[in-house]
Scaffold this motif. Structure first.
Motif, short mmCIF file in Angstrom:
data_model
loop_
_atom_site.label_atom_id
_atom_site.label_comp_id
_atom_site.label_asym_id
_atom_site.label_seq_id
_atom_site.Cartn_x
_atom_site.Cartn_y
_atom_site.Cartn_z
N CYS A 1 -6.78 38.04 -73.37
CA CYS A 1 -7.40 37.42 -72.19
C CYS A 1 -7.04 38.15 -70.90
O CYS A 1 -7.05 37.54 -69.83
N CYS B 1 -9.20 37.79 -67.60
CA CYS B 1 -10.10 36.63 -67.77
C CYS B 1 -9.82 35.56 -66.73
O CYS B 1 -8.69 35.37 -66.30
N LEU C 1 -11.67 32.50 -67.50
CA LEU C 1 -11.70 31.52 -68.58
C LEU C 1 -11.58 32.26 -69.91
O LEU C 1 -12.20 33.31 -70.09
N CYS C 2 -10.80 31.70 -70.83
CA CYS C 2 -10.58 32.38 -72.10
C CYS C 2 -10.56 31.37 -73.24
O CYS C 2 -10.05 30.26 -73.09
N SER C 3 -11.13 31.77 -74.36
CA SER C 3 -11.13 30.94 -75.56
C SER C 3 -10.23 31.60 -76.60
O SER C 3 -10.27 32.81 -76.78
N GLU C 4 -9.44 30.78 -77.28
CA GLU C 4 -8.54 31.32 -78.29
C GLU C 4 -9.31 31.96 -79.44
O GLU C 4 -8.88 32.93 -80.03
N ASP C 5 -10.50 31.44 -79.72
CA ASP C 5 -11.31 31.97 -80.83
C ASP C 5 -12.20 33.13 -80.41
O ASP C 5 -12.44 34.04 -81.19
N ASN C 6 -12.71 33.11 -79.17
CA ASN C 6 -13.71 34.09 -78.76
C ASN C 6 -13.28 35.02 -77.63
O ASN C 6 -14.09 35.80 -77.15
N CYS D 1 -12.44 36.39 -73.90
CA CYS D 1 -12.87 36.12 -72.52
C CYS D 1 -14.25 35.48 -72.48
O CYS D 1 -15.15 35.86 -73.22
N ILE D 2 -14.40 34.51 -71.57
CA ILE D 2 -15.68 33.87 -71.32
C ILE D 2 -16.16 34.22 -69.91
O ILE D 2 -17.33 34.48 -69.69
N TYR E 1 -16.94 38.04 -79.67
CA TYR E 1 -15.72 38.20 -78.89
C TYR E 1 -16.04 38.72 -77.50
O TYR E 1 -16.97 39.52 -77.33
#
Length: 201
Positions: free
Chosen positions: A35, A38, A40-45, A47-48, A66
């Motif tokens: 991340c 980043c 916003l960041c998702s543990e699965d995907n 950086c958002i 990803y």
């Protein structure tokens, strides 16, 4: 006896909490590695959303997607700045290494030649491959040759045995405007001159 059981349960509980905290730290450290940059960041995907100067690069691995925040887009992508997010967008042609827009290539991958923003395995008719730049350049098709000039030697048309005469070819206006590389458009050859000039000069 109850006191021993209480102490044993307290010890087991504290060990579980310590293990969970250690796992959370490791998980968050791994998440932070994915991340970087980043917002916003998702543990699965990954950086958002990225910081405003960075580009969001999204790629797929099977059915998973990803995201990663990068300063510059990698080969095969170009950067598009937007009001909410800057994105790395993939070049449409798989043979394009870097592009200006989705459909306009600036550099082709090996074994391909660039011509007017497109990549070709072989240069189109009317063009020639330039090995140094791996681009296709339009070949010059000049007009017809002019008549040979008068035979001269040091700007004189008489008084010597041999002189030189020249002829030229006109390059079409379109080729000049496009900067097309053309071969030499001037030819010379030896010619016989009149030995004696009129009036005995």
């Amino acid at each position: 006896m109850q006191w021993i059981i209480f102490m044993l349960l307290l010890f087991i509980s504290s060990m579980e909490m310590l293990t969970q905290n250690r796992w959370k730290k490791q998980a968050s450290a791994g998440l932070l590695e994915n991340c970087t940059g980043c917002v916003l960041c998702s543990e699965d995907n990954g950086c958002i959303t990225c910081h405003h100067r960075l580009f969001l690069l999204i790629w797929r691995d099977g059915i998973r997607q990803y995201g990663m925040c990068v300063h510059t887009c990698p080969p095969g992508y170009f950067g598009v700045r937007g009001l909410e997010v800057n994105r790395c967008t993939k070049c449409r042609s798989p043979s394009c290494e870097s592009c200006f827009s989705r459909d306009f290539c600036m550099k082709c991958k090996d074994k391909f030649y660039l011509y007017k923003g497109q990549c070709f395995r072989q240069c189109p008719p009317g063009t020639a491959a330039q090995p140094g730049t791996r681009e296709c350049q339009e070949t010059c098709e000049p007009g017809p040759w002019s008549e040979w000039s008068a035979c001269t030697h040091e700007s004189r048309t008489c008084g010597c045995k041999w002189g030189v005469e020249t002829r030229v070819r006109e390059v079409p206006e379109a080729a000049r405007e496009e900067g097309t590389a053309c071969p030499a458009q001037l030819e010379t050859r030896r010619c016989r001159m009149k030995k004696h000039c009129p009036g005995g000069e």
